[in-house]
Design an enzyme around this catalytic site. Structure first.
Site, PDB file in Angstrom:
ATOM      1  N   LYS A 163       9.488  -4.202   4.310  1.00 12.32           N
ATOM      2  CA  LYS A 163       9.462  -4.196   2.849  1.00 12.32           C
ATOM      3  C   LYS A 163       8.131  -3.592   2.417  1.00 12.32           C
ATOM      4  O   LYS A 163       7.098  -4.245   2.410  1.00 12.32           O
ATOM      5  CB  LYS A 163       9.595  -5.624   2.313  1.00 12.32           C
ATOM      6  N   CYS A 176      -9.279  -3.510   2.459  1.00 14.29           N
ATOM      7  CA  CYS A 176      -9.584  -4.915   2.740  1.00 14.29           C
ATOM      8  C   CYS A 176     -10.951  -5.088   3.386  1.00 14.29           C
ATOM      9  O   CYS A 176     -11.574  -6.141   3.266  1.00 14.29           O
ATOM     10  CB  CYS A 176      -8.490  -5.523   3.616  1.00 14.29           C
TER      11      CYS A 176
END
Length: 492
Positions: A188, A298
């Site tokens: 996804k 990140c």
């Protein structure tokens, strides 16, 4: 501005949005459609089908059936590795097509999309393909009355939920490790980056990956992602994204079949500059490290911790270099900093800048004003005089916003570095080898870069601790997440 070949290619680009389930592209889904806007100018790039529960259930059923059939899960490791290597060949051959899609989807400068993302996908899939027939099981020695075998088996259907910031790099890390182990997958992608994920899946089947092994469902995380996390036939879930969503996925797994959920949830990287560091090299690395991918990383170098005696000189060097970095159209090869991925995210980043200004920290570079151009552009921002408790130093802003803190001593620098809920990446700059070793051991993070930033290759793991999550991507260690251990004890 002269039009680049990339801009010409973009004008001719025809997107093919859809869900990829069982080797078929589905252009309709039960949850409707989502507009896909390109960050370069805010225009609509495509209308993307949004998977509902029915499509997720279909994708999982296909993945489970394919896994059970053994067409991939019981294929020989040499043959499995050859498929992955052919896939890597296709990615290399078509890297410019992939780079254009990435740049249009999420605004990454096309040069970085080509040289970083497309290259990372090719190298990752190839590395796992080459590793495939070199993985070993165990046979503990020392018993004369029995033979003990410890084997690794694929877990089954692996679900992967991805973020938008490094859509192909992060996806390839999960694909390579899970597929080389023999699993089937349902991916996804983020709502902002569906096209590149479907493209990779289609190329995989072209390379010989059996139909149904890799499926992609596009749509909203609150619908398709939730369904995957609650699905009892999903054996394992891997996720990169925000702490808020990661915690929710853990709760969904607890509600359903207690599936393991492997999380990489972001960071607030300390970039430590000691008094004896090469300040020019460190400022070069930091100017890149806070603006690469427009700070949407990140492990972005968002928290500089600088020895007090060199702080003024270092900040001057960094701000001068940041001021020269080119903000512009991601399809212009001269662009170094592209737009942020969405208008909402741009507004969030600028809100952080405004709060930083109100907090008493000094804005040494940048602005909280919106860029007048179409698209979601921002200038790099640098704050000095930042207190360790300031939200600038604690919250992941996910944009080109640098906070500078000063340290009075080595111990103070380590204390500041560890004063964070996150523990993903870190960087230490020093010319003293003893200090480098001491600090590296004391920093509570999954990776420590010494006199460099964002370096490494596929042989080393990447993962965090604390609020940054658990479990590693990259390297042979990543395969541990997607396999079961089985002990077979044979009496002799």
């Amino acid at each position: 501005m002269t039009e680049s070949p990339w801009m010409t290619a973009a004008a001719d680009f025809v997107p093919e949005p859809g869900l990829w389930i069982g080797g078929e592209l589905r252009d309709h889904a039960s949850a409707g459609v989502l507009p896909l806007l390109t960050p370069r100018d805010g225009s609509t790039l495509a209308s993307v089908p949004s998977a509902g529960d029915a499509e997720v259930d279909d994708a999982v059923a296909v993945a489970v059936q394919t896994f059970t059939s053994g067409i991939w899960s019981r294929m020989g490791p040499t043959e499995r590795g050859q498929v992955l290597q052919r896939w890597a060949d296709l990615i290399a051959e078509r890297s410019e097509e992939l780079a254009l899609v990435i740049s249009l989807e999420m605004g990454k400068p096309v040069t970085a999309a080509l040289e970083v993302e497309a290259r990372a996908a090719e190298k990752t899939i190839r590395w796992y393909g080459e590793l495939s027939d070199k993985l070993m099981d165990e046979a503990p020695r020392g018993r004369v009355d029995a033979l003990a075998l410890v084997t690794r088996e694929p877990v089954g259907c692996v679900a992967a939920i991805l973020p938008w910031n490094m859509p192909v790099t992060l996806l390839s890390w999960k694909l390579g490790a899970a597929l080389v182990a023999g699993n089937s997958m349902v991916v996804k992608p983020a709502e902002q980056t569906p096209l590149s994920a479907v493209l990779l899946a289609r190329w995989a089947e072209e390379a010989g990956l059996p139909t149904g092994v890799l499926n992609v469902v596009t749509g909203e995380g609150a619908v398709a992602g939730r369904r995957l996390a609650l699905h009892r036939d999903v054996a394992c879930l891997t996720f990169t994204g925000s702490p808020r969503v990661g915690k929710q996925l853990l709760a969904y797994a607890a509600e359903s079949n207690a599936k393991p959920v492997w999380l990489e949830l972001g960071g607030k990287t300390p970039f430590m500059v000691l008094a004896d560091a090469d300040l020019d090299a460190a400022s070069d690395a930091l100017a890149w490290g806070i603006t690469f991918n427009t700070g949407q990383l990140c492990s972005a170098a968002s928290r500089a911790i600088v020895a007090q005696e060199v702080a003024e000189e270092f900040v001057e060097s960094v701000t001068a270099k940041l001021a020269k970095r080119v903000v512009g159209d991601p399809l212009d090869p001269a662009t170094e900093i592209g737009p942020l991925a969405s208008s909402q995210h741009r507004d969030n980043v600028l809100a952080h800048v405004r709060r930083g200004m109100e907090s008493g920290a000094r804005l040494a570079l940048g602005s909280a004003e919106k860029d007048p151009r179409d698209g979601w552009y921002v200038e790099p921002a640098v704050f000095t005089g930042v207190d360790a408790s300031n939200l600038l130093a604690q919250e992941e802003i996910f944009g080109p916003v640098l906070s500078v803190l000063t340290a009075e001593s080595l111990d103070d620098a380590v204390r500041l570095a560890n004063d964070s809920a996150y523990g993903l990446g870190s960087s230490v700059w020093t010319s003293d080898i003893s200090s480098a070793h001491q600090v590296s051991r004391r920093i509570d993070a999954g990776t420590v870069w010494v006199n460099c930033f964002e370096e490494g290759d596929m042989s080393v793991p990447f993962g965090g601790r604390k609020l940054s999550g658990h479990g590693a991507d990259k390297s042979a260690h990543a395969i541990d997440k997607f396999t079961h251990l089985k002990t077979t004890w044979i009496a002799l």
